[in-house]
Design a protein around this motif. Structure first.
Motif, mmCIF file in Angstrom:
data_model
loop_
_atom_site.group_PDB
_atom_site.id
_atom_site.type_symbol
_atom_site.label_atom_id
_atom_site.label_comp_id
_atom_site.label_asym_id
_atom_site.label_seq_id
_atom_site.Cartn_x
_atom_site.Cartn_y
_atom_site.Cartn_z
ATOM 1 N N LEU A 6 27.884 45.739 40.654
ATOM 2 C CA LEU A 6 29.023 45.596 41.561
ATOM 3 C C LEU A 6 28.565 45.001 42.894
ATOM 4 C CD1 LEU A 6 30.788 49.030 40.932
ATOM 5 C CD2 LEU A 6 31.196 46.836 39.790
ATOM 6 N N CYS A 7 29.455 44.245 43.518
ATOM 7 C CA CYS A 7 29.155 43.636 44.818
ATOM 8 C C CYS A 7 29.154 44.723 45.891
ATOM 9 C CB CYS A 7 30.216 42.583 45.117
ATOM 10 S SG CYS A 7 30.184 42.027 46.833
ATOM 11 N N PRO A 8 28.072 44.835 46.690
ATOM 12 C CA PRO A 8 28.034 45.880 47.720
ATOM 13 C C PRO A 8 28.949 45.597 48.913
ATOM 14 C CG PRO A 8 25.930 44.706 47.592
ATOM 15 C CD PRO A 8 26.842 44.044 46.614
ATOM 16 N N SER A 9 29.601 44.423 48.919
ATOM 17 C CA SER A 9 30.514 44.124 50.020
ATOM 18 C C SER A 9 31.971 44.355 49.616
ATOM 19 C CB SER A 9 30.306 42.684 50.492
ATOM 20 O OG SER A 9 31.013 42.454 51.678
ATOM 21 N N CYS A 10 32.373 43.896 48.406
ATOM 22 C CA CYS A 10 33.785 44.056 48.016
ATOM 23 C C CYS A 10 33.973 45.001 46.837
ATOM 24 C CB CYS A 10 34.421 42.701 47.719
ATOM 25 S SG CYS A 10 33.902 41.998 46.139
ATOM 26 N N GLY A 11 32.882 45.377 46.162
ATOM 27 C CA GLY A 11 32.981 46.365 45.087
ATOM 28 C C GLY A 11 33.358 45.799 43.725
ATOM 29 N N PHE A 50 25.332 35.948 43.960
ATOM 30 C CA PHE A 50 26.547 35.458 44.635
ATOM 31 C C PHE A 50 27.760 36.157 44.024
ATOM 32 C CE2 PHE A 50 30.052 32.260 44.365
ATOM 33 C CZ PHE A 50 30.298 32.097 45.720
ATOM 34 N N CYS A 51 28.605 36.737 44.871
ATOM 35 C CA CYS A 51 29.829 37.372 44.387
ATOM 36 C C CYS A 51 30.945 36.340 44.390
ATOM 37 C CB CYS A 51 30.207 38.558 45.268
ATOM 38 S SG CYS A 51 31.841 39.195 44.871
ATOM 39 N N GLN A 52 31.471 36.057 43.210
ATOM 40 C CA GLN A 52 32.491 34.997 43.110
ATOM 41 C C GLN A 52 33.830 35.416 43.717
ATOM 42 O OE1 GLN A 52 33.970 34.609 38.920
ATOM 43 N NE2 GLN A 52 32.192 35.882 38.529
ATOM 44 N N TYR A 53 34.007 36.703 44.006
ATOM 45 C CA TYR A 53 35.280 37.160 44.582
ATOM 46 C C TYR A 53 35.287 37.052 46.106
ATOM 47 C CZ TYR A 53 36.234 38.907 39.954
ATOM 48 O OH TYR A 53 36.429 38.992 38.619
ATOM 49 N N CYS A 54 34.221 37.572 46.742
ATOM 50 C CA CYS A 54 34.251 37.593 48.220
ATOM 51 C C CYS A 54 33.248 36.622 48.842
ATOM 52 C CB CYS A 54 34.020 39.012 48.732
ATOM 53 S SG CYS A 54 32.312 39.564 48.627
ATOM 54 N N GLY A 55 32.344 36.044 48.026
ATOM 55 C CA GLY A 55 31.388 35.078 48.554
ATOM 56 C C GLY A 55 30.137 35.687 49.159
ATOM 57 N N PHE A 56 30.012 37.005 49.070
ATOM 58 C CA PHE A 56 28.828 37.673 49.627
ATOM 59 C C PHE A 56 27.592 37.310 48.802
ATOM 60 C CE2 PHE A 56 26.353 41.846 49.876
ATOM 61 C CZ PHE A 56 25.814 41.567 51.111
ATOM 62 N N ILE A 57 26.478 37.049 49.491
ATOM 63 C CA ILE A 57 25.207 36.737 48.843
ATOM 64 C C ILE A 57 24.203 37.814 49.232
ATOM 65 C CG2 ILE A 57 23.273 35.071 48.857
ATOM 66 C CD1 ILE A 57 25.410 32.847 49.063
#
Ligand SMILES: [Zn+2]
Length: 392
Positions: A6-11, A50-57
């Motif tokens: 899971l993305c640690p920025s948007c989950g 790279f998170c394709q939902y929020c763009g967080f790397i």
């Protein structure tokens, strides 16, 4: 390669891992007093996702127990006139834009309090700085009556400080769980009109410039305008402004608590498609860029010429360790006297001051940041040295 984590920025799930580098010192700017210690310094891996939902790397294999932010951590840039001019301008602008006069301001990750002192002096503010590596002997003298320091990580237990302005410069990129951290800041704020300000590296420039020297272990998190705004909004803030400074190297955001449940999205946040393309470009072209730099440095050495790196910063460490350069370059120059005499983590070069070059007489200097190129030429010129200076 897509991972299910899971993305640690948007989950959200589905993280695309696009860049891997091994053998990375877990700390770049700790002062290491022998070459052996520097070369054997503990290492980890970076695998950027790279998170394709929020763009967080972020570094998907980051181990938060490895870096240690204690004394001996030497990251100040305030020996550079170019950097100090930027700080002066930034403090003046923040005071003007957010009415910071006779206010209480908090800095999270304040280093030795240079910027906090400036903000308090110029705006007649009262400051509280948080940093576990704070060294009281290095506090600028003007700071003594205006600012106090707490050698701890900021948390909700400090809500009682009731600040009008809470800010952090070059810290968020060190935090591997940014949503947790920004939510904690949100909970620590009592007043609706408290402004939050963050400064951190801007990742799209890193991707476009193939700036592999800007990727290192301490930096586990990388943001664009859009991914940063989405993080703040997701944690209950309204984003006031997003902009870049310092030749687009630094990304800035200001935010306030959002009670309206409705949030205005700024046009510059729409960057997922562009980010995705720049990520592909970086993944495809960085190996070539790394090979070109190696050839260039081997070429200089093979012609019997001397090359030095300018700046014993994290960029310098990442540049040398990513290229795997050790004996090909003997010295790294740094104008910060607190770095001189120590050794570069991972690659082992000795760190020297500019005066050392009067005898060493390098043929070429590689500047780790183009913004300092003129400043470096001036310092060399004052010593009647005129090597070729090129920047990354
Ligand atoms: Zn995300």
């Amino acid at each position: 390669m897509t991972e299910k984590r899971l993305c640690p920025s948007c989950g959200k799930p589905n993280i695309n891992v696009f860049y891997k580098v091994g053998n990375v010192p877990v700390h770049s700017v700790l002062n290491l007093d022998t070459r052996e210690k520097a070369i054997q310094y503990p290492k980890g891996s970076v695998e950027l996702g790279f998170c394709q939902y929020c763009g967080f790397i972020f570094n998907t294999v980051f181990d938060p127990s490895l870096p240690e932010y204690t004394s001996g951590y030497e990251a100040t840039q305030t020996f550079s006139p170019t950097f100090n001019a930027f700080h002066q301008k930034l403090a003046t602008e923040l005071i003007k834009r957010y009415g910071l006069r006779n206010k209480t301001v908090i800095e999270i990750g304040c280093g030795n309090g240079e910027f906090l002192t400036l903000l308090c002096k110029l705006g007649d503010n009262k400051g509280v700085g948080f940093d576990p590596s704070f060294n009281a002997q290095r506090l600028p003298p003007e700071g003594k009556n205006r600012v106090s320091f707490i050698k701890d990580f900021y948390s909700e237990k400090y809500s009682n400080l009731d600040a009008d302005f809470i800010y952090s410069k070059m810290t968020l990129e060190h935090i591997h769980d940014p949503a947790d951290f920004i939510s904690m800041i949100r909970r620590s704020i009592k007043k609706d009109d408290t402004t939050v300000f963050f400064q951190l590296p801007e990742v799209r420039r890193i991707l476009r410039d193939l700036a592999f020297w800007d990727i290192y272990y301490e930096h586990s998190s990388y943001f664009s305008r859009g991914s940063l705004a989405r993080l703040f909004r997701g944690c209950g803030f309204d984003v006031l402004d997003l902009w870049t400074e310092y030749d687009n190297q630094y990304l800035m955001v200001t935010a306030r608590i959002n009670r309206a449940k409705k949030s205005t999205i700024l046009s510059q946040e729409d960057d997922i498609d562009a980010l995705s393309k720049e990520m592909d470009y970086f993944a495809k072209n960085t190996p070539k860029r790394i090979a070109q730099w190696r050839q260039k440095i081997y070429g200089i050495r093979d012609r019997g010429k001397r090359v030095v790196i300018w700046s014993a910063s994290s960029k310098g460490v990442a540049f040398l360790t990513t290229l795997g350069i050790q004996d090909e370059i003997e010295y790294v120059v740094d104008i910060n006297p607190y770095r001189q005499g120590y050794y570069m983590a991972g690659s082992g070069q000795r760190i020297v001051g500019p005066d050392f070059l009067k005898d060493y007489r390098p043929d070429a200097v590689i500047a780790m940041n183009p913004i300092y190129k003129e400043e470096i030429k001036n310092i060399l010129g004052e010593r009647e040295l005129y090597p070729e200076v090129f920047a990354v």
